[in-house]
Design a protein around this motif. Sequence first.
Motif, PDB file in Angstrom:
ATOM      1  N   LEU A 180      59.441  50.542  48.730  1.00 22.54           N
ATOM      2  CA  LEU A 180      59.600  50.265  47.302  1.00 22.54           C
ATOM      3  C   LEU A 180      58.331  49.656  46.708  1.00 22.54           C
ATOM      4  CD1 LEU A 180      63.261  48.909  47.194  1.00 22.54           C
ATOM      5  CD2 LEU A 180      62.431  51.248  46.907  1.00 22.54           C
ATOM      6  N   ALA A 181      57.634  48.845  47.507  1.00 25.14           N
ATOM      7  CA  ALA A 181      56.404  48.225  47.012  1.00 25.14           C
ATOM      8  C   ALA A 181      55.298  49.251  46.805  1.00 25.14           C
ATOM      9  CB  ALA A 181      55.937  47.146  47.984  1.00 25.14           C
ATOM     10  N   SER A 182      55.395  50.386  47.492  1.00 20.87           N
ATOM     11  CA  SER A 182      54.346  51.407  47.398  1.00 20.87           C
ATOM     12  C   SER A 182      54.547  52.364  46.224  1.00 20.87           C
ATOM     13  CB  SER A 182      54.316  52.231  48.696  1.00 20.87           C
ATOM     14  OG  SER A 182      55.489  53.053  48.793  1.00 20.87           O
ATOM     15  N   ALA A 183      55.664  52.233  45.502  1.00 13.06           N
ATOM     16  CA  ALA A 183      55.981  53.181  44.429  1.00 13.06           C
ATOM     17  C   ALA A 183      54.901  53.178  43.345  1.00 13.06           C
ATOM     18  CB  ALA A 183      57.346  52.849  43.828  1.00 13.06           C
ATOM     19  N   GLY A 184      54.408  54.382  42.992  1.00 11.98           N
ATOM     20  CA  GLY A 184      53.418  54.517  41.940  1.00 11.98           C
ATOM     21  C   GLY A 184      54.072  54.794  40.599  1.00 11.98           C
TER      22      GLY A 184
ATOM     23  N   ALA B   5      54.962  58.437  55.857  1.00 10.79           N
ATOM     24  CA  ALA B   5      55.018  59.707  55.131  1.00 10.79           C
ATOM     25  C   ALA B   5      54.894  59.445  53.638  1.00 10.79           C
ATOM     26  CB  ALA B   5      56.321  60.437  55.430  1.00 10.79           C
ATOM     27  N   ARG B   6      54.130  60.297  52.970  1.00  7.35           N
ATOM     28  CA  ARG B   6      54.018  60.214  51.514  1.00  7.35           C
ATOM     29  C   ARG B   6      55.063  61.149  50.911  1.00  7.35           C
ATOM     30  NH1 ARG B   6      50.559  62.722  47.707  1.00  7.35           N
ATOM     31  NH2 ARG B   6      49.618  63.915  49.407  1.00  7.35           N
ATOM     32  N   CYS B   7      55.910  60.583  50.049  1.00 10.63           N
ATOM     33  CA  CYS B   7      57.039  61.345  49.514  1.00 10.63           C
ATOM     34  C   CYS B   7      57.109  61.198  47.997  1.00 10.63           C
ATOM     35  CB  CYS B   7      58.357  60.869  50.124  1.00 10.63           C
ATOM     36  SG  CYS B   7      58.408  60.927  51.930  1.00 10.63           S
ATOM     37  N   ARG B   8      57.890  62.082  47.381  1.00 11.19           N
ATOM     38  CA  ARG B   8      58.150  61.999  45.947  1.00 11.19           C
ATOM     39  C   ARG B   8      59.663  61.901  45.748  1.00 11.19           C
ATOM     40  NH1 ARG B   8      55.906  66.601  44.227  1.00 11.19           N
ATOM     41  NH2 ARG B   8      53.871  65.684  43.698  1.00 11.19           N
ATOM     42  N   ILE B   9      60.090  60.912  44.948  1.00  8.73           N
ATOM     43  CA  ILE B   9      61.511  60.670  44.742  1.00  8.73           C
ATOM     44  C   ILE B   9      61.728  60.060  43.366  1.00  8.73           C
ATOM     45  CG2 ILE B   9      61.390  58.368  45.798  1.00  8.73           C
ATOM     46  CD1 ILE B   9      64.221  58.795  46.876  1.00  8.73           C
ATOM     47  N   SER B  10      62.891  60.303  42.789  1.00  9.45           N
ATOM     48  CA  SER B  10      63.230  59.689  41.507  1.00  9.45           C
ATOM     49  C   SER B  10      63.706  58.264  41.746  1.00  9.45           C
ATOM     50  CB  SER B  10      64.331  60.495  40.813  1.00  9.45           C
ATOM     51  OG  SER B  10      64.814  59.789  39.688  1.00  9.45           O
TER      52      SER B  10
ATOM     53  N   LEU C  90      68.866  62.832  52.387  1.00  9.03           N
ATOM     54  CA  LEU C  90      68.732  62.730  50.935  1.00  9.03           C
ATOM     55  C   LEU C  90      68.728  64.098  50.255  1.00  9.03           C
ATOM     56  CD1 LEU C  90      67.641  59.870  51.930  1.00  9.03           C
ATOM     57  CD2 LEU C  90      66.354  59.844  49.806  1.00  9.03           C
ATOM     58  N   GLY C  91      68.767  65.154  51.064  1.00  5.49           N
ATOM     59  CA  GLY C  91      68.820  66.498  50.496  1.00  5.49           C
ATOM     60  C   GLY C  91      67.608  66.798  49.627  1.00  5.49           C
ATOM     61  N   ASP C  92      67.869  67.392  48.440  1.00  3.61           N
ATOM     62  CA  ASP C  92      66.757  67.756  47.555  1.00  3.61           C
ATOM     63  C   ASP C  92      66.358  66.617  46.627  1.00  3.61           C
ATOM     64  OD1 ASP C  92      68.952  67.700  45.923  1.00  3.61           O
ATOM     65  OD2 ASP C  92      68.599  69.657  44.996  1.00  3.61           O
ATOM     66  N   HIS C  93      66.867  65.407  46.881  1.00  2.00           N
ATOM     67  CA  HIS C  93      66.484  64.262  46.058  1.00  2.00           C
ATOM     68  C   HIS C  93      65.105  63.730  46.419  1.00  2.00           C
ATOM     69  CE1 HIS C  93      70.390  64.292  44.287  1.00  2.00           C
ATOM     70  NE2 HIS C  93      71.018  63.851  45.367  1.00  2.00           N
ATOM     71  N   ILE C  94      64.562  64.160  47.552  1.00  2.00           N
ATOM     72  CA  ILE C  94      63.259  63.672  47.993  1.00  2.00           C
ATOM     73  C   ILE C  94      62.424  64.852  48.480  1.00  2.00           C
ATOM     74  CG2 ILE C  94      63.900  63.232  50.406  1.00  2.00           C
ATOM     75  CD1 ILE C  94      62.244  60.595  50.174  1.00  2.00           C
ATOM     76  N   GLU C  95      61.123  64.751  48.305  1.00  2.00           N
ATOM     77  CA  GLU C  95      60.198  65.784  48.769  1.00  2.00           C
ATOM     78  C   GLU C  95      59.101  65.117  49.592  1.00  2.00           C
ATOM     79  OE1 GLU C  95      56.917  69.034  47.097  1.00  2.00           O
ATOM     80  OE2 GLU C  95      58.039  67.756  45.703  1.00  2.00           O
ATOM     81  N   VAL C  96      58.882  65.623  50.805  1.00  2.00           N
ATOM     82  CA  VAL C  96      57.808  65.125  51.655  1.00  2.00           C
ATOM     83  C   VAL C  96      56.516  65.825  51.247  1.00  2.00           C
ATOM     84  CG1 VAL C  96      56.911  64.960  53.991  1.00  2.00           C
ATOM     85  CG2 VAL C  96      59.348  64.600  53.571  1.00  2.00           C
ATOM     86  N   LEU C  97      55.495  65.048  50.910  1.00  2.00           N
ATOM     87  CA  LEU C  97      54.192  65.584  50.506  1.00  2.00           C
ATOM     88  C   LEU C  97      53.200  65.612  51.658  1.00  2.00           C
ATOM     89  CD1 LEU C  97      53.850  63.636  47.115  1.00  2.00           C
ATOM     90  CD2 LEU C  97      54.747  65.964  47.465  1.00  2.00           C
ATOM     91  N   ASP C  98      53.303  64.655  52.537  1.00  2.00           N
ATOM     92  CA  ASP C  98      52.331  64.508  53.606  1.00  2.00           C
ATOM     93  C   ASP C  98      52.937  63.600  54.684  1.00  2.00           C
ATOM     94  OD1 ASP C  98      49.492  65.182  54.261  1.00  2.00           O
ATOM     95  OD2 ASP C  98      49.284  62.992  54.321  1.00  2.00           O
ATOM     96  N   PRO C  99      52.665  63.809  55.970  1.00  2.00           N
ATOM     97  CA  PRO C  99      51.711  64.722  56.577  1.00  2.00           C
ATOM     98  C   PRO C  99      52.302  66.120  56.795  1.00  2.00           C
ATOM     99  CG  PRO C  99      52.711  63.392  58.274  1.00  2.00           C
ATOM    100  CD  PRO C  99      53.275  62.907  56.966  1.00  2.00           C
TER     101      PRO C  99
ATOM    102  N   VAL D 112      58.404  59.404  41.371  1.00  2.00           N
ATOM    103  CA  VAL D 112      57.292  58.555  41.782  1.00  2.00           C
ATOM    104  C   VAL D 112      56.946  58.841  43.236  1.00  2.00           C
ATOM    105  CG1 VAL D 112      57.958  56.721  40.181  1.00  2.00           C
ATOM    106  CG2 VAL D 112      58.801  56.666  42.534  1.00  2.00           C
ATOM    107  N   GLU D 113      55.707  58.554  43.584  1.00  2.00           N
ATOM    108  CA  GLU D 113      55.290  58.683  44.976  1.00  2.00           C
ATOM    109  C   GLU D 113      55.530  57.371  45.704  1.00  2.00           C
ATOM    110  OE1 GLU D 113      51.499  60.151  45.999  1.00  2.00           O
ATOM    111  OE2 GLU D 113      51.642  61.967  44.745  1.00  2.00           O
ATOM    112  N   VAL D 114      56.047  57.475  46.934  1.00  2.00           N
ATOM    113  CA  VAL D 114      56.257  56.304  47.789  1.00  2.00           C
ATOM    114  C   VAL D 114      55.748  56.624  49.179  1.00  2.00           C
ATOM    115  CG1 VAL D 114      58.255  55.411  46.517  1.00  2.00           C
ATOM    116  CG2 VAL D 114      58.601  57.049  48.384  1.00  2.00           C
ATOM    117  N   THR D 115      55.408  55.583  49.916  1.00  2.00           N
ATOM    118  CA  THR D 115      55.027  55.732  51.321  1.00  2.00           C
ATOM    119  C   THR D 115      56.160  55.170  52.164  1.00  2.00           C
ATOM    120  OG1 THR D 115      52.680  55.538  50.821  1.00  2.00           O
ATOM    121  CG2 THR D 115      53.354  55.138  53.097  1.00  2.00           C
ATOM    122  N   VAL D 116      56.755  56.030  52.992  1.00  2.00           N
ATOM    123  CA  VAL D 116      57.919  55.643  53.789  1.00  2.00           C
ATOM    124  C   VAL D 116      57.502  55.466  55.251  1.00  2.00           C
ATOM    125  CG1 VAL D 116      60.277  56.223  54.459  1.00  2.00           C
ATOM    126  CG2 VAL D 116      59.370  57.005  52.251  1.00  2.00           C
ATOM    127  N   PRO D 117      57.593  54.233  55.795  1.00  2.00           N
ATOM    128  CA  PRO D 117      57.262  54.021  57.215  1.00  2.00           C
ATOM    129  C   PRO D 117      58.476  54.256  58.115  1.00  2.00           C
ATOM    130  CG  PRO D 117      57.642  51.914  56.157  1.00  2.00           C
ATOM    131  CD  PRO D 117      57.875  52.975  55.102  1.00  2.00           C
TER     132      PRO D 117
END
Length: 322
Positions: free
Chosen positions: A262-266, A237-242, A293-302, A274-279
Amino acid sequence: MRASRLVQLLLLLQAHGGTTATVLARELEVSVRTVYRDVEALSAAGVPVYSEPGRGGGVRLVDGYRTRLTGLTIEEADAVLLAGLPGAAADLGLGTVLATAQLKMLAALPPELRGRATRIAERVHIDMPGWFHHPDATPTLATLADAVWHDHRLAIRYRRRDRTVDRVIDPLGLVMKAGTWYLVAREGTDIRSYRASRIDTADATGESFTRPAEFDLAAHWASAADDFARSMLRVRARCRISPEHFALLRLSIDPAAVGETLASAGPPDESGRVEVTVPSESYEVLTHALLSLGDHIEVLDPPELRARMATVAAAMHARYHP
C-alpha cells in the motif's frame, strides 16, 4: 496431596457459600465418599463446616466464616497472569496452581464482586489456536518453563529442518503464537527463538545466569517477528490495481506484505488504477495469491511472473472449457 485438597475444598465452600457433595466431588476429582471424609477432617480441625441431608441440602460453612488462607503464593500469583489461558497454564505445569489461585481470589472477594467474576468466567472463553490447528507435542516445555522461572542455563538438542544441533542457552522467556510455543533464549551474545516442539531434550547444566536487565520479552518478540516476516519477502512484482480493490488485496497476500504494498501505490492513471509493488516469499506463492483477484489486478513485471500467471490461467481455462 490431601492437605492441598482440603484447602481447595474450604475455598470452594467459601467461594460458593455451599454446594452438594456431588458437585464438590466433581470439582476436586474425587469420590463423594472422599468429600464427606474431608468434611469430617475439616470439622475436626475446627473449621465450622456442616452437611445438610435431603433435598436442598449440601455442604456449607457457618454464615460469616471466612478463612485466612486466601493469600497467594508466588507460583499462584504467576498463574493468575495466565488465568485467561488455561491451556497455556496447563502446558507450563501451572494448571493445578491456577485453579487454586482462582479459588483464593474468589474466596477473597465480597459476595457482590464474587458473583460478577463468576459471571465473566461463565460467559467469556479465550481459545488461542486457529481452526484446524493441532497443538505441537512439547515434552520438554515444563523443563523449559522451570528454567525460565529460575534463570537456569540449559543444554538442549534442537531439530532444525536439515539437522540436529546441540546448544547451551540461557532461557529468557516463552511465547505462545497462535497456539504454538516458542522459547526465546540467549546463545552467547545472540538472542534467538526456538520452536519448543523441536527441542528434543533439555537438561539443566547446574549453572545459573544473570538475566539482561534491559531485556523486554514482548518488545523483543514484536521486533523479531516483524524482522522475520520481512526477511521472508524475497521477491517483488509490479502490478496495476484499482484502489477500490485494495481490500481484496489484503485478503490475498501475506499480512507482512500489505504495508509495503500500500505504501508503494503511485498516482492513478487515466483508468483510475495505480501501480503497486507486491512482495512475497516466492513467485509461486505470489502467482496463486494474485490469481485469486481475477481480472482486478494486472501483473506488469517481472516477465517470469507474467508467464506463470498466463500458464496457470490457461490450464484453468482448458479444464473448465474443454
